[in-house]
Design a protein around this motif. Structure first.
Motif, PDB file in Angstrom:
ATOM      1  N   ARG A 154       0.845  -1.196   0.000  1.00 55.21           N
ATOM      2  CA  ARG A 154       0.000   0.000   0.000  1.00 55.21           C
ATOM      3  C   ARG A 154       0.882   1.247   0.000  1.00 55.21           C
ATOM      4  O   ARG A 154       1.697   1.432   0.890  1.00 55.21           O
ATOM      5  N   VAL A 155       0.689   2.089  -1.010  1.00 54.35           N
ATOM      6  CA  VAL A 155       1.510   3.274  -1.183  1.00 54.35           C
ATOM      7  C   VAL A 155       0.680   4.525  -0.906  1.00 54.35           C
ATOM      8  O   VAL A 155      -0.379   4.715  -1.498  1.00 54.35           O
ATOM      9  N   GLY A 156       1.178   5.358  -0.001  1.00 53.89           N
ATOM     10  CA  GLY A 156       0.568   6.652   0.260  1.00 53.89           C
ATOM     11  C   GLY A 156       1.390   7.723  -0.422  1.00 53.89           C
ATOM     12  O   GLY A 156       2.614   7.628  -0.494  1.00 53.89           O
ATOM     13  N   ILE A 157       0.725   8.743  -0.952  1.00 54.32           N
ATOM     14  CA  ILE A 157       1.431   9.823  -1.641  1.00 54.32           C
ATOM     15  C   ILE A 157       1.063  11.144  -0.979  1.00 54.32           C
ATOM     16  O   ILE A 157      -0.111  11.502  -0.901  1.00 54.32           O
ATOM     17  N   ALA A 158       2.092  11.859  -0.514  1.00 55.95           N
ATOM     18  CA  ALA A 158       1.889  13.171   0.099  1.00 55.95           C
ATOM     19  C   ALA A 158       2.278  14.234  -0.918  1.00 55.95           C
ATOM     20  O   ALA A 158       3.449  14.509  -1.130  1.00 55.95           O
TER      21      ALA A 158
ATOM     22  N   VAL B 206      -3.909   9.415  -0.563  1.00 55.16           N
ATOM     23  CA  VAL B 206      -3.241  10.573  -1.135  1.00 55.16           C
ATOM     24  C   VAL B 206      -3.655  11.789  -0.321  1.00 55.16           C
ATOM     25  O   VAL B 206      -4.810  11.901   0.089  1.00 55.16           O
ATOM     26  N   ILE B 207      -2.716  12.687  -0.082  1.00 56.83           N
ATOM     27  CA  ILE B 207      -3.050  13.944   0.582  1.00 56.83           C
ATOM     28  C   ILE B 207      -2.379  15.078  -0.179  1.00 56.83           C
ATOM     29  O   ILE B 207      -1.270  14.926  -0.683  1.00 56.83           O
ATOM     30  N   ASN B 208      -3.092  16.194  -0.283  1.00 52.65           N
ATOM     31  CA  ASN B 208      -2.587  17.335  -1.028  1.00 52.65           C
ATOM     32  C   ASN B 208      -3.167  18.613  -0.442  1.00 52.65           C
ATOM     33  O   ASN B 208      -4.292  18.617   0.055  1.00 52.65           O
ATOM     34  N   ARG B 209      -2.417  19.703  -0.511  1.00 54.30           N
ATOM     35  CA  ARG B 209      -2.915  20.986   0.007  1.00 54.30           C
ATOM     36  C   ARG B 209      -4.105  21.501  -0.784  1.00 54.30           C
ATOM     37  O   ARG B 209      -5.049  22.035  -0.234  1.00 54.30           O
TER      38      ARG B 209
ATOM     39  N   GLU C 154      -9.630   7.276  -1.587  1.00 54.25           N
ATOM     40  CA  GLU C 154      -8.170   7.379  -1.572  1.00 54.25           C
ATOM     41  C   GLU C 154      -7.690   8.695  -0.969  1.00 54.25           C
ATOM     42  O   GLU C 154      -6.499   8.872  -0.762  1.00 54.25           O
ATOM     43  N   ILE C 155      -8.585   9.620  -0.692  1.00 53.00           N
ATOM     44  CA  ILE C 155      -8.195  10.919  -0.135  1.00 53.00           C
ATOM     45  C   ILE C 155      -8.044  10.792   1.379  1.00 53.00           C
ATOM     46  O   ILE C 155      -8.981  10.425   2.080  1.00 53.00           O
ATOM     47  N   ALA C 156      -6.847  11.095   1.869  1.00 50.40           N
ATOM     48  CA  ALA C 156      -6.570  11.023   3.306  1.00 50.40           C
ATOM     49  C   ALA C 156      -7.146  12.255   4.000  1.00 50.40           C
ATOM     50  O   ALA C 156      -7.071  13.368   3.485  1.00 50.40           O
ATOM     51  N   PHE C 157      -7.703  12.035   5.183  1.00 49.99           N
ATOM     52  CA  PHE C 157      -8.260  13.141   5.969  1.00 49.99           C
ATOM     53  C   PHE C 157      -7.149  13.994   6.561  1.00 49.99           C
ATOM     54  O   PHE C 157      -7.269  15.199   6.699  1.00 49.99           O
ATOM     55  N   ASP C 158      -6.052  13.339   6.949  1.00 45.21           N
ATOM     56  CA  ASP C 158      -4.902  14.015   7.539  1.00 45.21           C
ATOM     57  C   ASP C 158      -3.692  13.090   7.399  1.00 45.21           C
ATOM     58  O   ASP C 158      -3.793  11.999   6.834  1.00 45.21           O
ATOM     59  N   PHE C 159      -2.545  13.523   7.919  1.00 41.47           N
ATOM     60  CA  PHE C 159      -1.336  12.709   7.781  1.00 41.47           C
ATOM     61  C   PHE C 159      -1.420  11.405   8.559  1.00 41.47           C
ATOM     62  O   PHE C 159      -0.847  10.401   8.156  1.00 41.47           O
TER      63      PHE C 159
END
Length: 95
Positions: A2-6, A39-42, A56-61
């Motif tokens: 599982r890959v997370g992308i910041a 995935v998380i993005n500003r 796939e959108i993360a709520f926070d880190f």
């Protein structure tokens, strides 16, 4: 895996796109399946640009880290470790 992308800038967005579009090819080559987990993005607009589904959108880190085996945080900014590596370093002087 599982890959997370910041971050979905130039590099992060390309990693996301490649894992989505060429995931099967990568799996055949390396023998490991890489799945984008979070995935998380500003900027929320980037989620639309890359077609990131809501799950796939993360709520926070914390969400990003807890739901990923590895997190990729691409950055082009030069931070202090890079500055130290760019300068000559003498171990004896440091001790």
């Amino acid at each position: 895996m599982r890959v997370g992308i910041a971050g979905l800038g130039t590099v992060g967005g390309s990693i996301y796109r490649i894992l989505k579009e060429r995931g099967e090819e990568i799996e055949k080559r390396v023998g490991e399946r890489f799945i984008v987990s979070k995935v998380i993005n500003r900027s929320p607009q980037k989620y639309e640009v890359y077609g990131v589904p809501p799950e796939e959108i993360a709520f926070d880190f914390d969400d990003l880290i807890l739901n990923s085996d590895v997190v990729i945080e691409p950055s082009v900014e030069r931070t202090w470790p890079w500055i130290l590596l760019d300068e000559p370093w003498n171990l004896e002087e440091s001790l």
